[in-house]
Design a protein around this motif. Structure first.
Motif, PDB file in Angstrom:
ATOM      1  N   SER A 155      25.097 -19.031   2.606  1.00 42.18           N
ATOM      2  CA  SER A 155      24.876 -18.275   1.375  1.00 42.18           C
ATOM      3  C   SER A 155      23.871 -17.152   1.606  1.00 42.18           C
ATOM      4  CB  SER A 155      24.368 -19.209   0.270  1.00 42.18           C
ATOM      5  OG  SER A 155      23.108 -19.754   0.640  1.00 42.18           O
ATOM      6  N   ASN A 156      23.265 -17.129   2.765  1.00 41.95           N
ATOM      7  CA  ASN A 156      22.279 -16.086   3.082  1.00 41.95           C
ATOM      8  C   ASN A 156      22.826 -15.026   4.038  1.00 41.95           C
ATOM      9  OD1 ASN A 156      20.193 -18.890   3.245  1.00 41.95           O
ATOM     10  ND2 ASN A 156      20.022 -17.367   1.619  1.00 41.95           N
ATOM     11  N   SER A 191      20.900 -15.041  -5.465  1.00 45.16           N
ATOM     12  CA  SER A 191      22.042 -14.150  -5.252  1.00 45.16           C
ATOM     13  C   SER A 191      21.981 -12.938  -6.164  1.00 45.16           C
ATOM     14  CB  SER A 191      23.348 -14.918  -5.476  1.00 45.16           C
ATOM     15  OG  SER A 191      23.393 -15.394  -6.813  1.00 45.16           O
ATOM     16  N   ASN A 192      20.937 -12.868  -6.964  1.00 46.25           N
ATOM     17  CA  ASN A 192      20.778 -11.727  -7.857  1.00 46.25           C
ATOM     18  C   ASN A 192      19.334 -11.267  -7.759  1.00 46.25           C
ATOM     19  OD1 ASN A 192      20.989  -9.805  -9.790  1.00 46.25           O
ATOM     20  ND2 ASN A 192      21.099 -11.229 -11.513  1.00 46.25           N
ATOM     21  N   ARG A 193      19.133 -10.236  -6.961  1.00 43.70           N
ATOM     22  CA  ARG A 193      17.750  -9.846  -6.667  1.00 43.70           C
ATOM     23  C   ARG A 193      17.476  -8.427  -7.164  1.00 43.70           C
ATOM     24  NH1 ARG A 193      17.345 -11.094  -0.270  1.00 43.70           N
ATOM     25  NH2 ARG A 193      18.825  -9.337  -0.275  1.00 43.70           N
ATOM     26  N   GLU A 194      16.284  -8.240  -7.612  1.00 40.87           N
ATOM     27  CA  GLU A 194      15.840  -6.895  -7.953  1.00 40.87           C
ATOM     28  C   GLU A 194      14.500  -6.635  -7.262  1.00 40.87           C
ATOM     29  OE1 GLU A 194      17.678  -6.651 -12.483  1.00 40.87           O
ATOM     30  OE2 GLU A 194      15.695  -5.829 -12.051  1.00 40.87           O
ATOM     31  N   PHE A 195      14.492  -5.592  -6.445  1.00 43.08           N
ATOM     32  CA  PHE A 195      13.294  -5.286  -5.647  1.00 43.08           C
ATOM     33  C   PHE A 195      12.511  -4.134  -6.274  1.00 43.08           C
ATOM     34  CE2 PHE A 195      16.059  -7.314  -2.567  1.00 43.08           C
ATOM     35  CZ  PHE A 195      15.192  -8.104  -1.831  1.00 43.08           C
ATOM     36  N   ASP A 255      29.675 -17.738   2.519  1.00 46.24           N
ATOM     37  CA  ASP A 255      30.236 -18.823   1.706  1.00 46.24           C
ATOM     38  C   ASP A 255      31.037 -18.292   0.531  1.00 46.24           C
ATOM     39  OD1 ASP A 255      28.249 -17.761   0.198  1.00 46.24           O
ATOM     40  OD2 ASP A 255      27.263 -19.666  -0.293  1.00 46.24           O
ATOM     41  N   LYS A 311      17.227  -0.207   0.850  1.00 47.94           N
ATOM     42  CA  LYS A 311      17.777   0.976   0.169  1.00 47.94           C
ATOM     43  C   LYS A 311      18.014   0.598  -1.288  1.00 47.94           C
ATOM     44  CE  LYS A 311      19.986   2.834   4.284  1.00 47.94           C
ATOM     45  NZ  LYS A 311      21.262   3.199   4.953  1.00 47.94           N
ATOM     46  N   GLY A 312      17.003   0.095  -1.917  1.00 44.17           N
ATOM     47  CA  GLY A 312      17.148  -0.455  -3.265  1.00 44.17           C
ATOM     48  C   GLY A 312      17.399  -1.946  -3.184  1.00 44.17           C
ATOM     49  N   GLY A 313      18.241  -2.344  -2.256  1.00 40.53           N
ATOM     50  CA  GLY A 313      18.426  -3.740  -1.917  1.00 40.53           C
ATOM     51  C   GLY A 313      17.963  -3.964  -0.493  1.00 40.53           C
ATOM     52  N   LEU A 314      18.048  -5.198  -0.037  1.00 43.09           N
ATOM     53  CA  LEU A 314      17.509  -5.531   1.292  1.00 43.09           C
ATOM     54  C   LEU A 314      18.617  -6.092   2.163  1.00 43.09           C
ATOM     55  CD1 LEU A 314      14.543  -5.589   2.521  1.00 43.09           C
ATOM     56  CD2 LEU A 314      14.727  -8.053   2.275  1.00 43.09           C
ATOM     57  N   LEU A 315      18.686  -5.604   3.403  1.00 42.26           N
ATOM     58  CA  LEU A 315      19.642  -6.105   4.376  1.00 42.26           C
ATOM     59  C   LEU A 315      18.900  -6.282   5.696  1.00 42.26           C
ATOM     60  CD1 LEU A 315      22.708  -6.701   4.373  1.00 42.26           C
ATOM     61  CD2 LEU A 315      23.020  -4.493   5.497  1.00 42.26           C
ATOM     62  N   SER A 340      23.743  -3.929   0.493  1.00 41.23           N
ATOM     63  CA  SER A 340      23.260  -5.310   0.446  1.00 41.23           C
ATOM     64  C   SER A 340      23.906  -6.120  -0.674  1.00 41.23           C
ATOM     65  CB  SER A 340      21.735  -5.329   0.289  1.00 41.23           C
ATOM     66  OG  SER A 340      21.365  -4.644  -0.891  1.00 41.23           O
ATOM     67  N   THR A 343      28.373 -13.203   0.755  1.00 44.28           N
ATOM     68  CA  THR A 343      27.910 -13.908   1.945  1.00 44.28           C
ATOM     69  C   THR A 343      29.029 -14.784   2.476  1.00 44.28           C
ATOM     70  OG1 THR A 343      26.907 -15.519   0.466  1.00 44.28           O
ATOM     71  CG2 THR A 343      25.464 -13.847   1.409  1.00 44.28           C
ATOM     72  N   ASN A 398      22.747  -1.899  -4.870  1.00 43.85           N
ATOM     73  CA  ASN A 398      22.712  -1.388  -3.498  1.00 43.85           C
ATOM     74  C   ASN A 398      24.055  -1.707  -2.846  1.00 43.85           C
ATOM     75  OD1 ASN A 398      22.386  -0.987  -0.739  1.00 43.85           O
ATOM     76  ND2 ASN A 398      20.268  -1.671  -0.729  1.00 43.85           N
ATOM     77  N   ASN A 429      26.450 -11.666  -3.628  1.00 44.33           N
ATOM     78  CA  ASN A 429      25.004 -11.478  -3.755  1.00 44.33           C
ATOM     79  C   ASN A 429      24.757 -10.041  -4.189  1.00 44.33           C
ATOM     80  OD1 ASN A 429      23.379 -13.931  -2.259  1.00 44.33           O
ATOM     81  ND2 ASN A 429      25.448 -13.657  -1.481  1.00 44.33           N
ATOM     82  N   ARG A 430      24.060  -9.920  -5.303  1.00 45.09           N
ATOM     83  CA  ARG A 430      23.799  -8.580  -5.838  1.00 45.09           C
ATOM     84  C   ARG A 430      22.339  -8.222  -5.679  1.00 45.09           C
ATOM     85  NH1 ARG A 430      25.484  -7.708 -11.779  1.00 45.09           N
ATOM     86  NH2 ARG A 430      24.814  -5.598 -11.182  1.00 45.09           N
ATOM     87  N   ASP A 431      22.119  -7.073  -5.103  1.00 45.33           N
ATOM     88  CA  ASP A 431      20.777  -6.489  -5.129  1.00 45.33           C
ATOM     89  C   ASP A 431      20.841  -5.355  -6.137  1.00 45.33           C
ATOM     90  OD1 ASP A 431      19.818  -8.260  -3.319  1.00 45.33           O
ATOM     91  OD2 ASP A 431      19.735  -6.867  -1.632  1.00 45.33           O
ATOM     92  N   THR A 437      21.095 -11.422   4.190  1.00 52.49           N
ATOM     93  CA  THR A 437      20.421 -10.825   3.023  1.00 52.49           C
ATOM     94  C   THR A 437      18.934 -10.690   3.241  1.00 52.49           C
ATOM     95  OG1 THR A 437      20.289 -13.038   2.045  1.00 52.49           O
ATOM     96  CG2 THR A 437      22.138 -11.650   1.390  1.00 52.49           C
TER      97      THR A 437
END
Lengths: 683, 118
Positions: free
Chosen positions: A208-209, A15-19, B34, A314-318, B28, B32, B25, B38-40, A281
């Motif tokens: 959760s996704n 739930s905490n992503r860095e691309f 649930d 866009k920095g994150g993913l959708l 994104s 979610t 972002n 969710n942090r990007d 996500t």
């Protein structure tokens, strides 16, 4: 699904992503400080239903802030990776794309790209001899496209004939559908088949996704396969089931190669999926065609397919994913192929509609449902619009052949014709390409014809109201003056010289005719009557007077300075003068008294009353006594009346004149003798 | 405390505040189904708010000229790194609201800037 490390799997579901992103463009790496964002659209169906044999290129739209020059059709390969507590993951390739178009704004380039499947949209020109193994066709296509593939083609399959009109895309579609699959390029740019077959999920997506996930229709289970195998929409099928359970596709070879159809059915039979739409996500390692499990909020687990996929970075993913389907009710519509389907859905009961079909001999055929009109278009003959009174007796109404000739049996309506020539009525009316007009007959009603010389100095105008005019102009085109004008009443006006063959005052009967250098006058009986010239040989210069086609008098041109003669002709009399009108002659007059011997005079029988004669031998000589006989009507014994005396004196006077003339002749004779004697001493 | 802007040592500020920023972002970074957020996170950046006491005109000029570029380096004590750090920043508005005349000298007071990491 692209194979990844466990670290990536852990990070991507976190739930905490860095691309981190990069794009490799023709071998040059553009990093996160230059790649702004990108979106990838990919799918195995372009409609609202799954099918077999789709060849749909993936699309990439990417924004890059760079001042570098990026070449035309450059290859762009975006990649992403994740950063986390245990460091970076491996780079995940997102496919290979070629630039299709580009825009530049505020220092940022936007590249719109497609993968190499776009190059399948070209005619398939095969050098193989048919029938041929399908694998040979597949290899030839890969060679043409410059694409690699690890796909193994069923060795028992063959292509039965050479289709000259097929595209590479359609041929690939037929090959893939024979294997129960669709065509895609993988992340390395290799061609792969994506079969529609029952398989286990490769990923589970939970609440959760996803942000939103919904089932859009009941589960689809395919137990029947139906193929449209010709242009008329005829089908073959395998298996059993309702319309909703039938997977439909097109393949022109399957009617002949039904073992391929059987194989395709064996691949897809029992394939099922749950139609859905989901915003989530994302999992950039998943590919279209992957089977996924979605756990809905109520705990329901559904198995479906990643049929349509859109990844946005866009920095994150959708990610937006879906598997579309028609509802059961929609599935009741008959599948008729790409073009016919669209037309059929617009059908109205009892209305005349156009049926479209394609065939290898006639090409495109569009036929009205009442069978009275049809259109044929092909590359061998051209384009025909035909009509029929019924049955198969078709008659061309419009025929445009392959050489560009047009044949029309109806009216041609146009606002403008340009170029070429016109031939109407097989030479009855023609206009050549230089503007020359030939018309067998032309009637212009209510209008006029004006022909103007280029310099605006002369024009000819024919008008139903004004008649015929030849006019001269001053060159401006505004001022015109009649030089010949024949009005509607038949009056003709000429300001110049008239030169012509025959001029006559009437077509027949009484008239005057002028022709060549002759003038002739006719009576009502078509006879020459009265005045006429006689210029036979175009040189006589005589004047004739006719009476009923007979010359009775002529003024005869003696030629050579000998003056003219007034001659009665054909026994006609010549009378000069009129009663109670004096007639005078001027100048010397000769040869008007008959001359001959006494014997000739006595033999002459055509004397007229009062005719004078000169009798040879009756000339007086010097010493002769002139006896003037008295007129027979004078009685010497009677005393004449004064009038008779006067008449006698006149006669005496006349004889004196005659005597004087004789004397003059004698004197002239003597003078001539004297002159001869003076010059000739022998005399 | 030493502070360098664009490699120029500038006057000691009267107030100096460092903020650590997370850039996410917006599309994104969502909750979610649930309920989990969710942090990007795209990056972690610094924001520095600085205020100076009245400065001589020449010092004020030096300070403003050091920030005249679109981006410039700032050498400062970073509370996260635990050491002096150099990062690239840009600056927003630079108000200098008070001009004070003292004798023949002009002082500028109230100079306040916000530096945001590139």
């Amino acid at each position: 699904m692209y194979s990844t490390s466990q670290k990536f799997k852990d990070y991507i579901t976190s739930s905490n992503r860095e691309f981190e992103v990069r794009a490799i463009i023709d071998g040059v790496v553009y990093g996160s400080d230059e790649v702004v964002e990108f979106t990838i659209d990919d799918m195995i169906t372009g409609s609202d239903e799954l099918t077999l044999g789709t060849v749909i290129p993936a699309k990439l739209s990417i924004k890059i802030k760079t001042t570098s020059s990026i070449s035309t059709n450059a290859k762009i390969a975006p990649q992403i990776r994740l950063n986390g507590p245990d460091g970076y993951t491996e780079w995940i390739p997102m496919g290979e794309f070629c630039i299709d178009s580009r825009q530049y704004q505020n220092g940022v380039w936007t590249f719109n790209c497609v993968d190499k499947l776009i190059t399948t949209e070209q005619p398939y020109v095969s050098n193989l001899t048919y029938p041929v193994a399908m694998s040979d066709v597949f290899e030839e296509i890969l060679g043409i496209l410059g694409i690699e593939s690890d796909v193994v083609i069923n060795s028992t399959f063959q292509m039965p004939y050479k289709d000259e009109s097929i595209s590479i895309r359609d041929m690939l579609s037929c090959i893939a559908s024979a294997h129960g699959a669709n065509v895609k390029l993988n992340r390395e740019g290799k061609l792969i088949f994506v079969p529609l077959s029952p398989s286990s999920p490769v990923a589970t997506i939970t609440a959760s996704n996803y942000i939103r996930a919904e089932q859009t229709n009941p589960q689809k289970v395919y137990t029947k396969l139906e193929v449209v195998h010709n242009a008329e929409g005829e089908t073959l099928s395998r298996g059993t089931g309702s319309e909703d359970n039938t997977l439909k596709f097109e393949n022109r070879f399957m009617f002949i190669e039904q073992n391929q159809f059987n194989y395709a059915f064996s691949v897809m039979n029992g394939f099922s999926y749950v139609p859905y739409s989901m915003s989530w996500t994302g999992r950039p390692d998943l590919d279209v065609g992957d089977t996924i499990k979605i756990v809905l909020l109520d705990g329901t687990e559904t198995t479906s397919i990643l049929a349509v996929n859109k990844i946005s970075f866009k920095g994150g993913l959708l990610q937006q994913s879906s598997a579309p389907s028609k509802s059961e009710q929609q599935s009741e519509f008959r599948f008729q192929g790409t073009i016919s389907k669209q037309l059929a859905q617009k059908l109205t009961k009892d209305a005349i509609y156009n049926g479209v079909s394609f065939g290898p001999t006639y090409g495109l055929k569009v036929e009205r449902s009442d069978g009275k009109v049809r259109l044929l278009a092909n590359a061998t003959e051209g384009i025909r619009i035909q009509k029929s009174a019924g049955g198969d007796n078709w008659e061309d109404v419009i025929f445009l052949d392959a050489q560009g000739n047009g044949n029309f049996t109806g009216k041609v309506v146009s606002s403008q014709f340009e170029g070429g020539s016109i031939d109407i009525g097989d030479g009855q009316f023609t206009v050549d390409n230089e503007g020359n007009v030939i018309s067998n007959s032309m009637t212009i009603t209510g209008g006029s014809v004006v022909i103007i010389r280029d310099d605006n100095k002369v024009r000819v105008a024919i008008s139903g109201s004004d008649g015929f005019k030849i006019q001269k102009g001053d060159g401006t085109g505004e001022v015109w003056e009649d030089v010949i004008y024949i009005d509607a009443e038949g009056n003709a006006n000429f300001t110049g010289i008239i030169t012509g063959g025959i001029i006559r005052t009437a077509a027949s009967g009484a008239r005057i005719e002028i022709s060549n250098n002759q003038i002739k006058t006719y009576n009502f009986d078509e006879q020459l009557q009265g005045f006429a010239t006689n210029n036979e040989g175009q040189q006589y210069g005589d004047v004739h007077v006719y009476d009923g086609d007979v010359v009775v008098f002529e003024i005869y041109n003696n030629f050579f300075g000998n003056g003219v003669s007034l001659r009665p002709a054909n026994g006609a009399e010549l009378s000069i003068g009129a009663n109670e009108h004096n007639t005078r002659f001027f100048g010397n007059v000769a040869d008007y008294i008959w001359h001959g011997t006494q014997a000739e005079a006595e033999a002459k029988t055509d004397w007229i009353d009062g005719q004078y004669a000169d009798i040879e031998g009756s000339k007086t000589v010097i010493g002769d006594k002139i006896v003037f006989p008295l007129p027979e009507n004078i009685d010497e014994t009677e005393v004449d009346t004064p009038l008779k005396i006067a008449n006698r004196l006149n006669e005496i006077g006349w004889l004196c004149n005659k005597l004087t003339a004789r004397m003059n002749t004698l004197i002239q004779y003597m003078t001539e003798i004297t002159e001869e004697m003076e010059t000739d001493p022998n005399l | 405390m030493q502070l360098k802007i664009n490699n120029t040592v500038v006057a000691t500020p009267s107030e100096f505040s460092v903020t650590v920023l997370d850039l996410d972002n917006g599309e994104s970074t969502v909750r979610t189904a649930d309920g989990t957020l969710n942090r990007d996170r795209i990056a972690v950046k610094r924001q520095i708010d600085i205020t100076w006491p009245p400065l001589k005109w020449a010092d004020t000029s030096t300070l403003l000229k050091a920030m005249s570029s679109v981006f410039f380096s700032v050498y400062y004590p970073d509370p996260v790194d635990g050491t002096y750090t150099t990062k690239t920043f840009y600056v927003g508005n630079r108000p200098v609201p008070v001009a004070i005349v003292k004798g023949s000298e002009i002082y500028w007071g109230g100079l306040k800037v916000t530096l945001i990491e590139r």
